[in-house]
Design a protein around this motif. Structure first.
Motif, PDB file in Angstrom:
ATOM      1  N   TRP A  32     -21.711 -45.172  82.972  1.00 47.11           N
ATOM      2  CA  TRP A  32     -20.499 -44.616  83.098  1.00 47.11           C
ATOM      3  C   TRP A  32     -20.321 -43.718  85.018  1.00 47.11           C
ATOM      4  N   ALA A  33     -22.030 -43.587  84.764  1.00 48.78           N
ATOM      5  CA  ALA A  33     -21.895 -42.922  86.742  1.00 48.78           C
ATOM      6  C   ALA A  33     -21.812 -44.155  87.132  1.00 48.78           C
ATOM      7  N   GLY A  34     -22.887 -45.244  87.157  1.00 46.85           N
ATOM      8  CA  GLY A  34     -21.878 -46.297  88.540  1.00 46.85           C
ATOM      9  C   GLY A  34     -21.093 -46.745  88.947  1.00 46.85           C
ATOM     10  N   HIS A  35     -19.873 -46.222  88.081  1.00 50.21           N
ATOM     11  CA  HIS A  35     -18.950 -46.622  87.891  1.00 50.21           C
ATOM     12  C   HIS A  35     -18.328 -45.235  88.359  1.00 50.21           C
ATOM     13  N   CYS A  36     -18.027 -44.235  88.184  1.00 47.39           N
ATOM     14  CA  CYS A  36     -17.763 -42.572  88.875  1.00 47.39           C
ATOM     15  C   CYS A  36     -18.031 -42.491  89.883  1.00 47.39           C
TER      16      CYS A  36
END
Length: 322
Positions: free
Chosen positions: A57-61
């Motif tokens: 999720w961090a890689g997206h957000c």
């Protein structure tokens, strides 16, 4: 050689789209967006799978700018990276600072890892993390210091001999991947990608679009064998350069990926049959008669060479009624 050039060009772009997971995030079926602010409500990850999910999720957000090094077959390369989100669409950029001048840009959404009718888990970080744990063993290492930030090490080891493993170092505060190493069958690091500076990562305070499911295209050929867990991925399946002469399909288990190119021999410059080394990747080339036509089959990926050869040797052609 067009296939080799395409693969070399696409690889850095794939690094920008490192898929990142989430912590048991509840996403309603059919949702068309994800609110990144929900990450603030999640407790700190405790298990290896929770850390992996958080990193996805961090890689997206997260929005960020970074400097990085890539250590591989061609030595050490330095580059700058950026990741932004605008109107629900992610935009990642990479630019090499030494060697041949190269720059890459990728625009994407969450969830481009499955067709609408393949019966797989949802192609969001939640489903990806669940699939990963079926084919890899995830274990936590200690805390280290990477890019002047606290990082937690995560070891991802394959449960069989058909794929490579990875070692990730995840930012303790955001979950972003600060460093990753690709490990071959012996556990040796064959390529390392590491941030040296991560500048002010900021959580995107809004939505990111989730890709709508798409129908799989019809194909006259299919792999007679793939390692367990590998599924076809939604990509452009024909070459812009050669039109319908060269057909391309991509398969992934969520972490490892292989590409298959099939073309009539007279439509392309033939490659020598056998195994070709492409840095940390390999390409298995076969000349086979399929559907009465001599064809070139090329299977490429960062995987054990014998796996690529077996996929190429067992590709099948589906006869169609006139």
């Amino acid at each position: 050689m067009h296939v080799f050039r395409c693969y070399a060009a696409c690889l850095p772009a794939l690094l920008l789209a490192v898929v990142t997971p989430a912590m048991a995030m509840d996403i309603p079926p059919g949702a068309d967006h994800f609110d990144c602010r929900l990450l603030e409500e999640q407790p700190a990850p405790q298990t290896a799978l929770e850390w992996y999910e958080r990193s996805l999720w961090a890689g997206h957000c997260y929005r960020y700018d970074a400097h990085a090094v890539r250590i591989g077959f061609d030595g050490v390369r330095t580059l700058v990276l950026s990741h932004e989100v605008n109107s629900g669409v992610e935009r990642g950029q990479a630019r090499f600072l030494d060697g041949l001048p190269m720059a890459f840009e990728r625009r994407s959404r969450i969830g481009r890892l499955g067709w609408s009718d393949d019966g797989a888990a949802p192609p969001t970080p939640v489903g990806i993390a669940a699939d990963i744990s079926s084919h890899y063993r995830l274990s936590l290492g200690g805390e280290e210091r990477i890019a002047n930030r606290r990082a937690r090490r995560l070891d991802i080891s394959p449960l069989d001999s058909f794929r490579y493993g990875k070692r990730l170092w995840l930012d303790a505060d955001t979950g972003l991947t600060l460093k990753q190493s690709l490990l071959d069958e012996t556990g040796r690091a064959v390529q390392t990608f590491q941030l040296t500076v991560l500048e002010k990562p900021r959580l995107h305070r809004g939505d990111i679009d989730i890709d709508a499911p798409r129908d799989a295209p019809e194909a006259s050929w299919y792999p007679g064998w793939l390692p367990d867990g590998f599924r076809p991925q939604p990509i452009e399946t024909r070459s812009n350069r050669h039109g319908s002469d060269v057909m391309h399909r991509l398969y992934s288990d969520g972490l490892s990926t292989l590409s298959v190119f099939v073309s009539p021999l007279q439509a392309v410059a033939p490659l020598a049959p056998g195994l070709h080394r492409l840095g940390v990747s390999h390409a298995a080339v076969r000349h086979r008669e399929l559907d009465g036509t001599p064809r070139q089959v090329v299977v490429m990926g960062e995987m054990p060479p014998r796996v690529l050869l077996q996929v190429a040797d067992r590709l099948s052609w589906e006869a169609r009624d006139p």
